[in-house]
Design a protein around this motif. Structure first.
Motif, short mmCIF file in Angstrom:
data_model
loop_
_atom_site.label_atom_id
_atom_site.label_comp_id
_atom_site.label_asym_id
_atom_site.label_seq_id
_atom_site.Cartn_x
_atom_site.Cartn_y
_atom_site.Cartn_z
N ASN A 53 0.71 -1.45 -0.23
CA ASN A 53 0.43 0.13 0.48
C ASN A 53 0.39 1.36 0.25
O ASN A 53 0.20 2.01 -0.68
CB ASN A 53 -1.01 -0.19 0.98
N PHE A 91 -1.98 -0.70 -10.95
CA PHE A 91 -2.13 -1.39 -10.35
C PHE A 91 -3.75 -2.76 -10.94
O PHE A 91 -3.69 -2.41 -11.84
CB PHE A 91 -3.52 -1.12 -9.08
N PHE A 93 -4.89 -5.93 -9.75
CA PHE A 93 -5.43 -6.55 -7.91
C PHE A 93 -5.72 -8.61 -8.17
O PHE A 93 -5.70 -8.74 -9.66
CB PHE A 93 -6.77 -6.06 -7.75
N THR A 95 -8.15 -9.31 -7.51
CA THR A 95 -10.36 -9.48 -8.11
C THR A 95 -10.02 -8.58 -9.42
O THR A 95 -11.48 -8.69 -9.26
CB THR A 95 -10.82 -9.32 -6.74
N ASN A 97 -10.46 -6.18 -10.19
CA ASN A 97 -11.96 -4.73 -9.71
C ASN A 97 -12.23 -3.89 -11.36
O ASN A 97 -11.43 -2.83 -11.32
CB ASN A 97 -10.69 -3.84 -8.84
N LEU A 98 -12.72 -4.02 -11.90
CA LEU A 98 -13.28 -3.91 -13.07
C LEU A 98 -14.45 -2.97 -12.93
O LEU A 98 -15.21 -3.28 -11.61
CB LEU A 98 -13.19 -4.73 -14.11
N LEU A 99 -14.66 -1.91 -13.54
CA LEU A 99 -16.13 -1.93 -12.99
C LEU A 99 -16.82 -1.91 -14.35
O LEU A 99 -17.17 -2.96 -15.20
CB LEU A 99 -16.08 -0.26 -13.82
N ARG A 101 -19.99 -2.43 -15.00
CA ARG A 101 -21.20 -1.79 -16.24
C ARG A 101 -20.89 -1.28 -17.28
O ARG A 101 -20.93 -0.52 -18.61
CB ARG A 101 -22.27 -1.46 -15.50
N ARG A 157 -5.29 -1.11 -17.78
CA ARG A 157 -5.61 -0.43 -17.49
C ARG A 157 -4.16 -0.47 -16.59
O ARG A 157 -4.40 1.24 -16.99
CB ARG A 157 -6.43 -0.54 -16.61
#
Lengths: 239, 409
Positions: A53, A91, A93, A95, A97-99, A101, A157
């Motif tokens: 972090n 980053f 991740f 999981t 962590n895509l948006l 929608r 990304r």
């Protein structure tokens, strides 16, 4: 001597948990060279996540200094840190962590939007997706993609703003071994071919062994810092 | 982050949860709709009442017996002689017409049909003063008055009741309280606005009424004297001249007046203040429902922030600053309330039209009026509600720490 992209000195982090002070990091120092691919390992509770972090500028150390890509970032405020994350850190991740929608393309565009990039944003996002082999899937939404593909979108990304470091937190943790191997191959390719600095936080020693260097964290300090033979070969090949 | 991207994110979030967004918006729709409809109906009522007061005739003064607080004992009745004195051009130059009136109720019958209606004992001046006219036949004239003729003018409602029609009736005979009267004319139909149906009336010469139908304790007395001023600006002078003449005649120059002069403006002011209070009252109740709608938005936005903690963490990890997140959530809440505001204006308009239709069906001439100001007010107010009640949740979101937000399950 290689250029240092991460220069952390005597980092410490103290959390206040009720009446108890928890020392997550105790004077940890760490240097990472540009173009290195390294793994951070350690048992849970070792301070590994805290270190990640702080290195990723999501958090500030309680004490110590940290220079990322030549900029001192230990004492910046929230918005300045956001700006540093946007420009210097990519980053990935566990999981993804895509948006949910929004399309792959829009997910990849997001860091550029926050960077205020207007012209050429779309082209850069498309280029990043092509670099991870998803040039055909620009308009798919995350739920229309496999886990491996989703992680590739996340990597695109992370790449799109051309950051100084790519921070991958258990990037293969949610993938089957085949997809996991592909993702590792992709990350290492980005490192070997494009010279991206790669920091992988992982439990998986198979993943760690594929990098150039393994740093083992225990009790908030560096317990071992082992360079693997391959790094020299790559380095000499580069020259 | 650019404005369009925030708006896009807000629209995505609103459309992702359509039912929830719709229910959230509903509070604002009802609130704004109620405000719009209440203000429109209030204004419509005000216009209707003002219209019916103005319809009584312009530049009018009403002179009545007794003071307004009923504190003068034994006020003298107003008489025909008072009325005649008020017509004196030298003493009352601002007065153009004086029309004494005797009013009561009477039973009118013809051909076995009978109806109870308002009986007006009038003079020929009423034609000018009250704007009465006849659709057929002739108006009451001075020879009818001098001769105390048994003649009558029928309102259309009475004519319809008795004969089933209101034309071709001149020359018929009707009985008023049992006494035969010859129909000399039918009054032109009037609008039915206001407090009473002006078509439901019969008119006889004032002298005939005094002598045969509406006997008062003092002969030659009248109930009301209608005074018409030369123009609207002359109303105050006319009022003063009338008062002076009556004070002299009634010998009340030293004491309190034993008569009351009311002008149209008094009626209008009273009516306007009553409807104004009503409109504010109704609008206030409606505004409370708008407030409740705003709290609904805040509630949903708080839930939305908690639900999307990870998303916020991610956006922050990717470089979103506080104001980016703040703006995204403010855009969402104000967009919700703006949609609610627009739908609410439509709803308010529909309610107004509906109320107008019901009123028209009930012969109560209220036409709700939606002013551009109330539309603007409602739109701005609903946006402000969205911003105000969105501020707290958006601030919560903006101040999330990325580490904790990303860890949130």
């Amino acid at each position: 001597m290689a250029e240092r992209v991460v220069e952390a000195r005597h980092l410490s982090k103290v959390y206040q948990m009720g009446d108890v002070e928890v020392h997550a990091l105790r004077g940890l120092s760490l240097d990472i060279n540009r173009g290195e691919a390294m793994a951070i390992m350690g048992p849970s509770g070792s301070g590994k996540s805290t270190l990640m972090n702080i290195l990723g500028c999501l958090d500030r150390p309680s004490a110590g200094s940290y220079h990322l890509d030549g900029e001192s970032v230990a004492n910046l405020d929230d918005d300045q840190l956001a700006d540093i994350r946007n420009r210097k850190v990519g980053f990935v991740f566990q999981t993804f962590n895509l948006l949910r929608r929004t399309s792959a393309l829009e997910n990849v565009e997001l860091p550029l939007r926050y960077a205020g990039v207007g012209a050429g944003r779309r082209q850069r996002a498309i280029a990043a997706l092509e670099a991870v082999g998803l040039g055909e899937r620009l308009d798919h939404r995350p739920n229309e993609l496999s886990g491996g593909q989703q992680q590739r979108v996340a990597i695109a990304r992370a790449l799109v703003n051309e950051p100084a470091i790519i921070m991958a937190d258990e990037p293969t943790g949610n993938l089957d071994s085949k997809a996991g191997a592909d993702i590792m191959k992709l990350l290492l390719k980005l490192n070997r071919q494009d010279g991206k600095t790669l920091i992988i936080v992982t439990h998986d020693s198979d993943v760690a062994e594929q990098t150039d260097r393994i740093v083992l964290i225990r009790d908030g300090q560096v317990e071992a810092d082992r360079k693997l033979g391959r790094s020299k070969k790559i380095a000499s090949k580069g020259k | 982050m650019d404005f369009i991207a925030s708006l896009q994110a807000a629209i995505e979030s609103i459309t992702a949860n359509k039912l929830r967004s719709a229910l959230t918006v509903l509070g604002i729709v009802i609130g704004v709709g109620a405000v719009i409809a209440m203000l429109a109906i209030g204004r419509g009522a005000q216009d209707s009442i003002a219209g019916s007061i103005e319809g009584i005739g312009t530049n009018l003064l009403f002179v009545m017996r007794g003071d307004s607080q009923n504190q003068v004992r034994n006020p003298q009745p107003l008489t025909m002689d008072d009325a005649a004195a008020l017509s004196d051009v030298f003493q009352a130059p601002s007065v153009i017409n004086v029309a004494p009136l005797l009013q009561g109720s009477a039973t009118v019958s013809a051909r076995g049909e009978s109806t109870t209606t308002t009986l007006n004992g009038i003079t020929s001046e009423h034609e000018a003063v009250r704007g009465w006219s006849v659709s057929e036949g002739e108006f009451i004239n001075s020879s009818h008055l001098l001769g105390r003729s048994a003649v009558v003018l029928l309102g259309t409602a009475v004519a319809d009741d008795l004969f089933g029609r209101h034309d071709g009736l001149v020359g018929e005979t009707v009985r008023i309280n049992g006494q035969p009267f010859r129909v000399i004319g039918i009054l032109a139909e009037r609008g039915t606005g206001g407090f009473s149906n002006e078509n439901d009336t019969v008119m006889v010469p004032l002298t005939t009424a005094q002598a045969r139908l509406l006997q008062r304790s003092t002969p030659r007395s009248v109930d009301v004297i209608l005074v018409q001023a030369v123009d609207a600006d002359a109303v105050p002078q006319a009022s003063e001249q009338v008062a002076n003449i009556l004070r002299t005649r009634h010998r009340t120059a030293l004491g309190a007046d034993d008569f009351t002069i009311i002008n149209q403006q008094d009626f209008l002011d009273t009516a306007a203040s009553i409807t104004g209070v009503l409109t504010i009252f109704l609008g206030g109740i409606a505004a409370i429902s708008l407030l409740v709608g705003g709290i609904g938005i805040m509630n949903i936005m708080l839930v939305s922030v908690i639900e999307r903690t990870r998303e916020i963490g991610l956006r922050k990890a990717l470089g979103a600053r506080k104001r980016d997140i703040l703006f995204q959530f403010l855009a969402e809440s104000s967009l919700l309330s703006l949609i609610g505001g627009i739908l609410g204006i439509t709803l308010g308009w529909l309610i107004s039209v509906g109320v107008g239709a019901i009123a028209a069906a009930a012969n109560a001439d209220i036409v709700p009026k939606i002013g551009i100001d109330s539309v603007l007010l409602a739109t701005l107010f609903s946006m402000a509600v969205g911003l105000f009640f969105g501020l707290y949740p958006a601030n919560q979101a903006a101040n999330l720490q990325p580490v904790e937000a990303l860890r949130y399950e």
